[in-house]
Design an enzyme around this catalytic site. Sequence first.
Site, PDB file in Angstrom:
ATOM      1  N   ASP A  28      19.511  48.096  48.330  1.00 56.34           N
ATOM      2  CA  ASP A  28      18.412  48.274  46.994  1.00 56.34           C
ATOM      3  C   ASP A  28      17.969  47.013  47.217  1.00 56.34           C
ATOM      4  O   ASP A  28      18.869  45.426  47.239  1.00 56.34           O
ATOM      5  CB  ASP A  28      19.064  48.301  46.123  1.00 56.34           C
ATOM      6  CG  ASP A  28      18.070  48.269  44.552  1.00 56.34           C
ATOM      7  OD1 ASP A  28      17.181  48.741  44.964  1.00 56.34           O
ATOM      8  OD2 ASP A  28      18.532  47.472  44.398  1.00 56.34           O
ATOM      9  N   TYR A  33      14.004  38.099  45.236  1.00 56.05           N
ATOM     10  CA  TYR A  33      15.200  37.564  44.938  1.00 56.05           C
ATOM     11  C   TYR A  33      15.916  36.481  46.916  1.00 56.05           C
ATOM     12  O   TYR A  33      15.230  36.812  47.643  1.00 56.05           O
ATOM     13  CB  TYR A  33      16.623  38.838  46.035  1.00 56.05           C
ATOM     14  CG  TYR A  33      16.738  39.573  44.594  1.00 56.05           C
ATOM     15  CD1 TYR A  33      16.802  39.728  43.930  1.00 56.05           C
ATOM     16  CD2 TYR A  33      17.570  41.459  45.006  1.00 56.05           C
ATOM     17  CE1 TYR A  33      16.779  40.786  42.913  1.00 56.05           C
ATOM     18  CE2 TYR A  33      16.852  42.171  44.458  1.00 56.05           C
ATOM     19  CZ  TYR A  33      17.356  41.706  42.701  1.00 56.05           C
ATOM     20  OH  TYR A  33      17.195  43.068  41.977  1.00 56.05           O
ATOM     21  N   HIS A 114       9.553  46.118  39.188  1.00 56.76           N
ATOM     22  CA  HIS A 114      10.668  45.701  38.765  1.00 56.76           C
ATOM     23  C   HIS A 114      10.657  45.039  37.548  1.00 56.76           C
ATOM     24  O   HIS A 114      11.769  45.214  36.797  1.00 56.76           O
ATOM     25  CB  HIS A 114      10.245  44.097  39.874  1.00 56.76           C
ATOM     26  CG  HIS A 114      12.094  43.727  39.234  1.00 56.76           C
ATOM     27  ND1 HIS A 114      12.170  42.776  40.877  1.00 56.76           N
ATOM     28  CD2 HIS A 114      13.128  43.578  39.567  1.00 56.76           C
ATOM     29  CE1 HIS A 114      13.684  42.349  40.377  1.00 56.76           C
ATOM     30  NE2 HIS A 114      14.131  42.902  39.653  1.00 56.76           N
ATOM     31  N   SER A 144      11.487  50.349  37.122  1.00 65.09           N
ATOM     32  CA  SER A 144      12.587  48.807  37.061  1.00 65.09           C
ATOM     33  C   SER A 144      12.260  48.374  35.749  1.00 65.09           C
ATOM     34  O   SER A 144      11.283  47.790  35.359  1.00 65.09           O
ATOM     35  CB  SER A 144      13.246  48.790  37.691  1.00 65.09           C
ATOM     36  OG  SER A 144      13.640  47.316  37.757  1.00 65.09           O
ATOM     37  N   ASN A 145      13.508  48.448  34.722  1.00 69.91           N
ATOM     38  CA  ASN A 145      13.315  48.050  33.551  1.00 69.91           C
ATOM     39  C   ASN A 145      11.588  48.296  32.809  1.00 69.91           C
ATOM     40  O   ASN A 145      11.324  47.590  32.343  1.00 69.91           O
ATOM     41  CB  ASN A 145      12.852  46.320  33.666  1.00 69.91           C
ATOM     42  CG  ASN A 145      14.498  45.667  34.074  1.00 69.91           C
ATOM     43  OD1 ASN A 145      15.767  45.992  33.280  1.00 69.91           O
ATOM     44  ND2 ASN A 145      14.818  44.999  35.510  1.00 69.91           N
TER      45      ASN A 145
END
Length: 303
Positions: A28, A33, A114, A144-145
């Site tokens: 992942d 990043y 994300h 996500s989130n």
Amino acid sequence: MDFGTRVDARTSMELLDRFADRGGRWIDTANCYSFWLDPSGVGGQSETVIGDWLAARPGVRDRVLISTKVRHQPTVPGRWPESAEGLSAPVIRRAVRESLERLRTDRIDLYWAHAEDREVPLEETVAAFGEAVSDGLALRLGASNHAAWRVERGRAIARELGVTGWTALQLRHSYLQPRPGVVLPESGHRLATAESLDYVRSEPGMELWAYSSLLWGSYTRPDRPLPEHYDHPGTTRRLAALAEVAAETGATANQVVLAWLTGGDPSVVPIVGVSRAEQLDEAFDAMELRLTDEQRRRLDEPA
């Protein structure tokens, strides 16, 4: 998350080798990043290292599954969050191809939004993600989130449009929980709640992935004390139960937490970040741990 920045490329590849040798499947990452650790102020370092590893290991791509995300990449170096990419159709179309190029692969096995972007119509975002699947660039989609209601609305839109919808939800979740109502200092983090757990439990085919599952090492490392917002009576009681079960099983506290997550209802997919081989081995060995019903009852009782 730290591959290519805090964890150098050589160490990252050694960890990925050990991961694959032990039968690991899911890797992942995210396109952003880790922009905050690189002088360029732009992400992509983790995906690049993973892509270099895949290219240098013939055949390994068919043994692993790649999960990556779009939403937080800065569009202007050093200016975040105000310049963070959103979830518009042009952004998603561009980002998925850029991730594929860095990862040096022809498909993303699970592609995530994300975080929410409420400045873009949800219909546009859902359609663009569906397009990534229909174009063969992504095989599966996740959010996500995101709030559970937002995910369900997006899934309904996907059905109306006849495109692939989200089948995974990624939230911050661990055995210990912060004080109710606390504002997390980590901007953008969204906690799993009783409602989101019930949503995943009730929706066939929906998975919950948990990040920060080991709270940055705070369960086992004296140099990583729990953040202040975990300082409440429930934490004290839960840590006592965790210590009891760890002593009974001969496992580490981290391993008991991972077993608690994966063996619960719903079963949770914990995301574990590592920078050393022993951390990776600890996580793999945790997958062999089976908690008894009585041990799980004791772990679940304190709150």
